[in-house]
Design a protein around this motif. Structure first.
Motif, PDB file in Angstrom:
ATOM      1  N   ILE A  45       6.136   2.740  -3.981  1.00 39.52           N
ATOM      2  CA  ILE A  45       6.341   3.956  -4.779  1.00 39.52           C
ATOM      3  C   ILE A  45       6.927   3.587  -6.130  1.00 39.52           C
ATOM      4  O   ILE A  45       7.575   2.545  -6.261  1.00 39.52           O
ATOM      5  CB  ILE A  45       7.288   4.957  -4.073  1.00 39.52           C
ATOM      6  N   ALA A  94       0.841  -1.210   0.000  1.00 31.59           N
ATOM      7  CA  ALA A  94       0.000   0.000   0.000  1.00 31.59           C
ATOM      8  C   ALA A  94       0.870   1.252   0.000  1.00 31.59           C
ATOM      9  O   ALA A  94       0.429   2.314  -0.441  1.00 31.59           O
ATOM     10  CB  ALA A  94      -0.892  -0.010   1.235  1.00 31.59           C
ATOM     11  N   ASN A  95       2.083   1.139   0.495  1.00 32.06           N
ATOM     12  CA  ASN A  95       2.986   2.298   0.525  1.00 32.06           C
ATOM     13  C   ASN A  95       4.057   2.231  -0.561  1.00 32.06           C
ATOM     14  O   ASN A  95       5.055   2.943  -0.488  1.00 32.06           O
ATOM     15  CB  ASN A  95       3.670   2.399   1.895  1.00 32.06           C
ATOM     16  N   GLU A 114       2.017  16.420  -3.366  1.00 26.62           N
ATOM     17  CA  GLU A 114       1.284  15.206  -3.759  1.00 26.62           C
ATOM     18  C   GLU A 114      -0.163  15.561  -4.094  1.00 26.62           C
ATOM     19  O   GLU A 114      -0.722  15.071  -5.082  1.00 26.62           O
ATOM     20  CB  GLU A 114       1.280  14.182  -2.610  1.00 26.62           C
ATOM     21  N   ARG A 151       8.673   8.322  -9.768  1.00 27.64           N
ATOM     22  CA  ARG A 151       7.670   9.258  -9.275  1.00 27.64           C
ATOM     23  C   ARG A 151       8.178  10.697  -9.404  1.00 27.64           C
ATOM     24  O   ARG A 151       9.366  10.967  -9.230  1.00 27.64           O
ATOM     25  CB  ARG A 151       7.287   8.966  -7.819  1.00 27.64           C
ATOM     26  N   ARG A 169      -0.481   6.556   0.125  1.00 24.12           N
ATOM     27  CA  ARG A 169      -1.284   5.655  -0.722  1.00 24.12           C
ATOM     28  C   ARG A 169      -2.305   4.878   0.082  1.00 24.12           C
ATOM     29  O   ARG A 169      -3.397   4.587  -0.366  1.00 24.12           O
ATOM     30  CB  ARG A 169      -0.370   4.693  -1.491  1.00 24.12           C
ATOM     31  N   ARG A 170      -1.913   4.533   1.321  1.00 24.85           N
ATOM     32  CA  ARG A 170      -2.800   3.752   2.170  1.00 24.85           C
ATOM     33  C   ARG A 170      -3.957   4.603   2.705  1.00 24.85           C
ATOM     34  O   ARG A 170      -5.075   4.131   2.824  1.00 24.85           O
ATOM     35  CB  ARG A 170      -1.992   3.207   3.356  1.00 24.85           C
ATOM     36  N   ARG A 218      -2.624  15.720  -7.706  1.00 21.42           N
ATOM     37  CA  ARG A 218      -3.939  15.077  -7.835  1.00 21.42           C
ATOM     38  C   ARG A 218      -5.038  16.099  -8.119  1.00 21.42           C
ATOM     39  O   ARG A 218      -6.217  15.781  -8.000  1.00 21.42           O
ATOM     40  CB  ARG A 218      -4.259  14.277  -6.574  1.00 21.42           C
ATOM     41  N   ASP A 252      -7.466   7.486   0.283  1.00 22.21           N
ATOM     42  CA  ASP A 252      -8.865   7.192  -0.058  1.00 22.21           C
ATOM     43  C   ASP A 252      -9.822   7.497   1.091  1.00 22.21           C
ATOM     44  O   ASP A 252     -10.963   7.921   0.863  1.00 22.21           O
ATOM     45  CB  ASP A 252      -9.013   5.720  -0.480  1.00 22.21           C
TER      46      ASP A 252
END
Lengths: 168, 180
Positions: free
Chosen positions: A33, A30-31, A139, A37, A105-106, A143, A109
């Motif tokens: 990369i 989940a973390n 970051e 990037r 990333r974890r 987005r 959401d």
């Protein structure tokens, strides 16, 4: 010489196995990369004082001072705490939402429903030296969130000024 | 060219023991080698587990050395290095590919030693801090500590890895005995 050749062969096997395990784990973590990037190349500019005639460039992250930050907190604006969950539990700015930069990333959401592309998002981290608030802002900028503010003083300045602290 | 299979089966007991100085005999003693293996394995498996799954955090810690800036090389190192440490630790515990693991750990620790020395000199020259008071998180997985302690630790790790590398034979391994 035999020993060295043998050690080199073994080291190569260890390197290959280690690298393969690393990239496979990274792909599913989940973390994880991407090695390629990109950090959004957006400038961080000082916020204009209230009533200033010229605002900063629209494509910029704005650095705000304690007074401005306090106004935002008092008016229940969206404030993000970019520190770790442990730091967050120990004490945070009232109403702040946890979004650990290193767990982005974890955690993103679960935080996304609180964020709005149209409204300002203010981010802080530990103190004036930490970069996590700025990195998190970049970051979020990548987005599509463009109204980003960073309180550079961080939690340290907030606490030192005797401001209220929320704890679990 | 040495085959991997031949390299894997390096577990003949040192029946006669190493010859030479007392130091060589001490370093060649299989119980001493076993202790070195366990110490290195424990340190590097623990250090690896602190960093695995947190590549972004580890990348930022590496960046503090101001040697690698943000880019593919930094992120690849942050992703791969902890797994290399883990593999070396497991190799030393299991007794497989031990010379290779010792070689990798010696090289890694030599790099860490150089990096920590470089950063320590930077801190000393920037703030006039005396060596014994230079204190920072080296990103090694054990939190912030005095730089001089890390320098001694890393030097000891290199010596342990060298002792394993130069050991004439290995005991206490999972590798099957070579026939003939």
């Amino acid at each position: 010489m035999k020993r060295f050749k043998c050690a080199i062969s073994q080291a190569v096997v260890i390197a290959i196995v280690g690298a393969a395990a690393a990239f496979i784990f990274n792909a599913f973590s989940a973390n994880g990369i991407s090695p390629f990037r990109k950090i959004a190349d957006v400038p961080v500019v000082e916020d204009e004082p209230a009533g200033g005639e010229t605002g900063p460039a629209p494509e910029a992250i704005r650095a705000i001072d304690l007074d401005r930050f306090r106004e935002i907190v008092d008016s229940h604006g969206v404030v993000i705490d970019a520190r770790t969950a442990a730091d967050y539990r120990e004490g945070r700015v009232p109403g702040a939402i946890l979004l650990d930069y290193y767990e982005f990333r974890r955690s993103f959401d679960s935080v996304a429903p609180y964020l709005d592309f149209e409204n300002e998002i203010t981010i802080y981290c530990s103190g004036p030296v930490c970069e996590d608030s700025e990195l998190l802002a970049r970051e979020l900028f990548a987005r599509g969130y463009t109204k980003l503010l960073v309180f550079k003083g961080g939690f340290e300045a907030w606490e030192e000024a005797g401001m209220p602290v929320e704890r679990e | 060219m040495m085959g991997i299979r031949e390299c894997l089966f390096e577990n003949e007991p040192a029946a006669t023991g190493p010859r030479g100085s007392r130091l060589a005999a001490f370093a060649g003693n299989q119980r001493v080698i076993l202790i070195f293996r366990i110490v290195l394995a424990a340190v590097f498996i623990y250090a690896a587990l602190q960093k695995i799954g947190k590549p972004l955090m580890f990348a930022d810690e590496i960046r503090m050395y101001q040697v690698l800036d943000r880019g593919p090389l930094l992120y690849v190192v942050a992703i791969v290095l902890p797994w290399m440490e883990l593999c070396c630790g497991i190799s030393l515990l299991a007794g497989l590919f031990m010379r290779g693991a010792a070689l990798v750990l010696a090289v890694l620790n030599a790099v860490f030693l150089a990096m920590i020395t470089w950063r320590t000199i930077g801190v000393m020259s920037a703030g006039g801090t005396p060596l014994m008071k230079v204190y920072f998180d080296c990103g090694c997985g054990f939190g912030a500590t005095y730089a001089w302690k890390k320098l001694i630790e890393d030097s000891l790790f290199i010596l342990m890895a060298a002792a394993i590398y130069f050991s004439p034979a290995f005991a206490f391994t999972l590798a099957p005995r070579r026939k003939g």
